[in-house]
Design an enzyme around this catalytic site. Structure first.
Site, PDB file in Angstrom:
ATOM      1  N   GLN A 210      64.990  73.721  -4.180  1.00  0.00           N
ATOM      2  CA  GLN A 210      64.702  72.315  -3.823  1.00  0.00           C
ATOM      3  C   GLN A 210      63.720  72.398  -2.255  1.00  0.00           C
ATOM      4  O   GLN A 210      64.001  72.979  -1.366  1.00  0.00           O
ATOM      5  CB  GLN A 210      65.981  71.627  -3.254  1.00  0.00           C
TER       6      GLN A 210
ATOM      7  N   ARG B  35      65.192  62.781   2.701  1.00  0.00           N
ATOM      8  CA  ARG B  35      64.458  63.421   3.901  1.00  0.00           C
ATOM      9  C   ARG B  35      63.189  62.951   4.298  1.00  0.00           C
ATOM     10  O   ARG B  35      62.889  61.618   4.318  1.00  0.00           O
ATOM     11  CB  ARG B  35      64.469  65.189   3.817  1.00  0.00           C
TER      12      ARG B  35
ATOM     13  N   LYS C 165      64.730  64.974  -7.212  1.00  0.00           N
ATOM     14  CA  LYS C 165      65.679  63.996  -6.562  1.00  0.00           C
ATOM     15  C   LYS C 165      65.245  62.510  -6.137  1.00  0.00           C
ATOM     16  O   LYS C 165      64.698  62.443  -5.334  1.00  0.00           O
ATOM     17  CB  LYS C 165      66.608  64.666  -5.464  1.00  0.00           C
TER      18      LYS C 165
ATOM     19  N   ARG D 185      81.036  62.093  -7.647  1.00  0.00           N
ATOM     20  CA  ARG D 185      82.600  62.093  -8.059  1.00  0.00           C
ATOM     21  C   ARG D 185      82.927  62.137  -9.305  1.00  0.00           C
ATOM     22  O   ARG D 185      83.569  61.181  -9.888  1.00  0.00           O
ATOM     23  CB  ARG D 185      83.249  60.577  -6.925  1.00  0.00           C
TER      24      ARG D 185
ATOM     25  N   GLY E 115      78.863  69.797  -7.716  1.00  0.00           N
ATOM     26  CA  GLY E 115      79.007  70.644  -6.671  1.00  0.00           C
ATOM     27  C   GLY E 115      80.049  71.130  -6.192  1.00  0.00           C
ATOM     28  O   GLY E 115      80.654  72.335  -6.444  1.00  0.00           O
ATOM     29  N   ARG E 116      80.985  70.220  -5.608  1.00  0.00           N
ATOM     30  CA  ARG E 116      82.426  70.472  -4.852  1.00  0.00           C
ATOM     31  C   ARG E 116      83.304  71.076  -6.306  1.00  0.00           C
ATOM     32  O   ARG E 116      84.102  72.038  -6.147  1.00  0.00           O
ATOM     33  CB  ARG E 116      82.886  69.353  -4.389  1.00  0.00           C
TER      34      ARG E 116
ATOM     35  N   CYS F 282      89.107  69.778  -8.350  1.00  0.00           N
ATOM     36  CA  CYS F 282      88.806  69.462  -6.786  1.00  0.00           C
ATOM     37  C   CYS F 282      89.376  68.353  -6.312  1.00  0.00           C
ATOM     38  O   CYS F 282      89.075  67.083  -7.161  1.00  0.00           O
ATOM     39  CB  CYS F 282      86.962  69.378  -6.721  1.00  0.00           C
TER      40      CYS F 282
ATOM     41  N   CYS G 193      88.672  66.831  -0.745  1.00  0.00           N
ATOM     42  CA  CYS G 193      89.431  66.910   0.217  1.00  0.00           C
ATOM     43  C   CYS G 193      88.286  66.872   1.381  1.00  0.00           C
ATOM     44  O   CYS G 193      88.192  66.873   2.510  1.00  0.00           O
ATOM     45  CB  CYS G 193      90.336  67.595   0.505  1.00  0.00           C
TER      46      CYS G 193
ATOM     47  N   CYS H 150      84.243  73.035   2.555  1.00  0.00           N
ATOM     48  CA  CYS H 150      82.957  72.778   2.127  1.00  0.00           C
ATOM     49  C   CYS H 150      82.222  71.986   3.352  1.00  0.00           C
ATOM     50  O   CYS H 150      81.415  72.461   3.856  1.00  0.00           O
ATOM     51  CB  CYS H 150      82.973  72.318   0.578  1.00  0.00           C
TER      52      CYS H 150
END
Length: 446
Positions: free
Chosen positions: A99, A170, A217, A298, A320-321, A344, A347, A351
């Site tokens: 990336q 960014r 992205k 999510r 990811g998480r 996951c 929380c 991470c």
């Protein structure tokens, strides 16, 4: 709906995938000071590849020297370390993406200030928000950055990378943004001007690597409530996606626009955003382009991921998480053991909080495996008491706390230790009672 959908191969131009599960870019802090890839970083990503992911993206790779603790691919001397990472992932038929991004400050000016010993001036530059930098950077400097990106693309190909993902947030996304961009030159004002640099980045990558996959992205400023600044509202994002596809983008990754000063916008904790909250935006992009589209946000269960694909929201998903929590996610789906995936709970402990504290991520590897950190005891900590056991033997683990216990049962059972996990992960006394009732523990008086 069938979970088999997640296991179907996907044809992306320049980069076929074995399944529909991607590990999206995340900051780890495992790179060397010069930005080269370390053994710890290789072990981290290799563990995710071993768990079945088809595509891993190394986050925040800069094409210039910076003081930011991120990967950097600036010189030919760094190519071997990136190639070692690519080779490690390819052993598991997992593709590697880099990336590319530019930090939100003038890297040359900051380096010069540090060299002069002007710490106050350097800190002032470093604390600039992207909103300031994108309105200060000159057209000539933007052209220099494009040259650095072309050089990075060439080096990425030599290193064996399969894709370059444009960090459309960014610098790139902030220039596109109608909320941040206040320029009055060729890079500001109209939609055409604001997106000029984004399109130039894609062409710069293709110049440096004609056959590499270009992943983009596409950051969306979401609405109701409005969140994010460094991106585009959905109607303009749809138009940009069409232009970028014509410019040579091979796949889009639809995500939340950032640069609000609140990391929770892009990495939301439990209860703060709906599940699959980027789905409506990803659907709009997928309907507008002919190349594959991925999304994040999510995606709590394998069923959610399969449903998004089957309903035409996206073609593959980023986890990811969830794959930090259980790096064997994809393999468990493939083995028909989705019910054994360690969930996951969002929380953000271990991470996101470590990133905010400028620490390193805890790798998804059990203690004792390559990639796992050795525990560091306090200076005055007593020597731990140990007791030898006879093998083979039985072992019971009682879960407690806010998440399931991480226990490498497979590794232990290879050594003749049979492990039984008892508990509903709420740390209640009922767990111990159940263990006693089922004969795992002996009841004793206190």
């Amino acid at each position: 709906m069938t979970l088999q959908t997640l296991l179907e191969p996907l044809e992306i131009n320049h980069m076929p995938l074995k399944n529909r599960i991607m590990f999206p870019p995340m900051t780890t802090g495992y790179e060397a000071r010069d930005g080269s890839i370390t053994e710890q970083s290789i072990n981290f990503y290799k563990r995710v590849a071993e768990g079945g992911a088809s595509y891993i993206v190394l986050g925040d790779v800069t094409p210039v020297h910076t003081i930011s603790p991120t990967p950097k691919l600036v010189t030919d001397e760094q190519i071997p370390s990136f190639k070692a990472l690519a080779d490690a992932l390819h052993e598991f038929d997992c593709k590697l993406g880099l990336q590319v991004f530019h930090p939100e400050y003038d890297t040359v000016a900051v380096a010069e200030l540090f060299a002069k010993g002007d710490m106050a001036g350097a800190r002032a530059k470093l604390h600039h928000d992207m909103q300031h930098y994108i309105n200060e950077v000159t057209g000539e400097q933007l052209q220099e950055i494009l040259g650095h990106i072309t050089a990075l693309a060439r080096r990425a190909t030599q290193a064996g990378a399969d894709a370059i993902k444009v960090h459309g947030d960014r610098l790139v996304g902030s220039l596109c943004s109608p909320l941040i961009n206040q320029r009055t030159d060729a890079y500001g004002g109209s939609f055409e001007n604001r997106t000029r640099f984004a399109r130039a980045v894609v062409r710069a990558i293709r110049e440096g690597s004609p056959d590499i996959c270009i992943d983009y992205k596409l950051p969306i400023i979401t609405e109701d409530p409005q969140l994010g600044r460094g991106g585009l509202f959905i109607d303009e994002a749809v138009e940009l996606a069409k232009l970028l596809e014509a410019d040579g983008v091979d796949t889009f990754h639809v995500g939340q626009a950032n640069h609000t000063g609140n990391l929770n916008d892009t990495i939301p904790a439990m209860g703060t955003r709906p599940e699959c909250f980027m789905a409506p935006y990803a659907r709009r992009i997928k309907e507008a382009v002919s190349v594959p589209v991925s999304t994040v946000g999510r995606i709590m269960t394998p069923e959610d991921g399969a449903r998004l694909i089957e309903e035409g929201v996206c073609d593959f998903i980023g986890l990811g998480r969830p794959m930090l929590c259980d790096p064997d996610y994809a393999n468990k789906v493939a083995a028909g053991q989705a019910d054994l995936i360690r969930p996951c709970i969002m929380c953000n402990h271990g991470c996101t909080d470590t990133v905010e504290a400028t620490e390193t991520l805890n790798p998804p590897a059990p203690a004792g495996r390559p990639g796992a950190p050795a525990p560091v005891p306090a200076a005055d900590a007593p020597e731990p008491e140990t007791q030898a056991i006879s093998i083979p033997c039985d072992c019971v683990v009682i879960a407690s706390g806010t998440a399931p216990v991480t226990f490498d049962t497979a590794a232990l059972e290879e050594h003749g230790i049979k492990v039984t996990l008892v508990g509903d992960c709420n740390g209640k006394a009922a767990d111990i009672n159940r263990a006693v009732e089922e004969g795992y523990l002996a009841a004793t008086a206190a």
